[in-house]
Design a protein around this motif. Sequence first.
Motif, mmCIF file in Angstrom:
data_model
loop_
_atom_site.group_PDB
_atom_site.id
_atom_site.type_symbol
_atom_site.label_atom_id
_atom_site.label_comp_id
_atom_site.label_asym_id
_atom_site.label_seq_id
_atom_site.Cartn_x
_atom_site.Cartn_y
_atom_site.Cartn_z
ATOM 1 N N GLN A 1 42.403 22.116 38.144
ATOM 2 C CA GLN A 1 42.124 23.309 38.939
ATOM 3 C C GLN A 1 41.783 24.489 38.036
ATOM 4 O O GLN A 1 40.708 25.072 38.130
ATOM 5 N N LEU A 2 42.722 24.853 37.173
ATOM 6 C CA LEU A 2 42.500 25.993 36.290
ATOM 7 C C LEU A 2 41.370 25.721 35.315
ATOM 8 O O LEU A 2 40.543 26.581 35.046
ATOM 9 N N ASP A 3 41.331 24.509 34.778
ATOM 10 C CA ASP A 3 40.350 24.202 33.744
ATOM 11 C C ASP A 3 38.939 24.301 34.281
ATOM 12 O O ASP A 3 38.046 24.845 33.640
ATOM 13 N N SER B 1 51.911 32.297 42.148
ATOM 14 C CA SER B 1 51.023 33.308 41.581
ATOM 15 C C SER B 1 51.364 33.548 40.125
ATOM 16 O O SER B 1 52.463 33.245 39.673
ATOM 17 N N ALA B 2 50.402 34.105 39.391
ATOM 18 C CA ALA B 2 50.599 34.453 37.984
ATOM 19 C C ALA B 2 49.472 35.379 37.555
ATOM 20 O O ALA B 2 48.403 35.427 38.182
ATOM 21 N N GLN B 3 49.713 36.123 36.478
ATOM 22 C CA GLN B 3 48.690 36.957 35.867
ATOM 23 C C GLN B 3 48.084 36.209 34.682
ATOM 24 O O GLN B 3 48.811 35.764 33.795
ATOM 25 N N VAL B 4 46.772 36.071 34.680
ATOM 26 C CA VAL B 4 46.064 35.392 33.601
ATOM 27 C C VAL B 4 45.351 36.444 32.759
ATOM 28 O O VAL B 4 44.518 37.200 33.272
ATOM 29 N N VAL B 5 45.701 36.507 31.472
ATOM 30 C CA VAL B 5 45.135 37.503 30.568
ATOM 31 C C VAL B 5 44.149 36.823 29.628
ATOM 32 O O VAL B 5 44.500 35.885 28.910
ATOM 33 N N PHE C 1 43.407 38.674 35.299
ATOM 34 C CA PHE C 1 43.019 38.065 36.555
ATOM 35 C C PHE C 1 44.248 37.536 37.281
ATOM 36 O O PHE C 1 45.195 37.068 36.665
ATOM 37 N N GLU C 2 44.204 37.604 38.599
ATOM 38 C CA GLU C 2 45.284 37.081 39.429
ATOM 39 C C GLU C 2 45.009 35.620 39.759
ATOM 40 O O GLU C 2 43.919 35.269 40.222
ATOM 41 N N TYR C 3 46.018 34.766 39.493
ATOM 42 C CA TYR C 3 45.942 33.346 39.856
ATOM 43 C C TYR C 3 46.882 33.123 41.035
ATOM 44 O O TYR C 3 48.069 33.456 40.959
ATOM 45 N N THR C 4 46.375 32.599 42.142
ATOM 46 C CA THR C 4 47.209 32.368 43.314
ATOM 47 C C THR C 4 46.996 30.951 43.841
ATOM 48 O O THR C 4 45.921 30.366 43.675
ATOM 49 N N THR C 5 48.041 30.427 44.466
ATOM 50 C CA THR C 5 47.949 29.115 45.095
ATOM 51 C C THR C 5 48.682 29.132 46.421
ATOM 52 O O THR C 5 49.814 29.612 46.513
ATOM 53 N N ALA D 1 44.062 26.623 45.029
ATOM 54 C CA ALA D 1 44.224 27.555 43.912
ATOM 55 C C ALA D 1 42.972 28.414 43.767
ATOM 56 O O ALA D 1 41.845 27.928 43.906
ATOM 57 N N SER D 2 43.184 29.700 43.458
ATOM 58 C CA SER D 2 42.067 30.632 43.322
ATOM 59 C C SER D 2 42.230 31.479 42.067
ATOM 60 O O SER D 2 43.319 31.963 41.766
ATOM 61 N N ILE D 3 41.137 31.641 41.344
ATOM 62 C CA ILE D 3 41.081 32.530 40.189
ATOM 63 C C ILE D 3 39.617 32.813 39.872
ATOM 64 O O ILE D 3 38.749 31.962 40.122
#
Length: 282
Positions: free
Chosen positions: A6-8, A237-241, A247-251, A266-268
């Motif tokens: 997802q993130l990758d 959720s998490a903050q991606v730096v 950026f905000e990461y949410t699921t 998942a969204s980013i």
Amino acid sequence: MIIISQLDALFARIYNQQIMKKSFKLMLIFALGAGVLTLNSCSDEAEEELTPETTPATTTCYVTQETSSDDEGSETINYEYNSDDELQYAIEDGDSTIFEYSGGRVAVAINGLEESTFIYPAASNTPERINIKDDGLATGFVIIVSGADGITKVENYKYDAEENAVLLDVSDFTYTNGLLSGAKIQEYDAETEEFSTDIEIASIVSDGKKNPYNGDVAFLFVNDFSPTAAGSSNIVSAQVVTELGNFEYTTAYEYNEHNYPTNATASIFGQTTTIAFTYNCK
């Protein structure tokens, strides 16, 4: 937990880098440090003696298939288990990873010509090293450092043409009150002997529900985990730096009656990936 596919996939559209691919084994190995490594079970006799006031036996759901989808298409992984409910095969597009066990722990993972051997400290279910060979030749290894709360550092190495071990990247993890609160991935340049930060993840919030992979080391190896996959529950959720900004990461999740996620979205970076999970619960 959310697998790194997802993130990758989302990061790749922005970065077009290889660091997340390169360190996927680091991330999934890390996740086992915070996952649930053993589960309590009750015998059939105990279940027969249950009364309305007695806590019922725990139901464990074993994921048998997961399908991830985004606007570029979909991918499906099928899972097969041995008689001890240990993951034995992970199959994706005809490509299989096979797991062998010793004393209830993953001993070897085989994918084609690549063979990864897990080394554990005494009385631990968390490996401290994974040696990797390709067609019988040593190609690299992973070093895992653990602390009271889980894995704190993972280092990924490869062997160069002179068979010297070369550090590729380092992942560091921090905890607050026993829960993962931050992660940093740094790439190492052997020529300059300097580190460069590829990504940081902070302000992690979890849902308190169950991880689809039950803290299983085999799943943590075969799935491409991101740092946000830490913990026995699922990241909300998490903050991606990144060098491009924060950026905000949410699921968002849907769950079955046993509190395992059946769907995760998942969204980013304005991109979305959805994963559907199928289980055998018993």
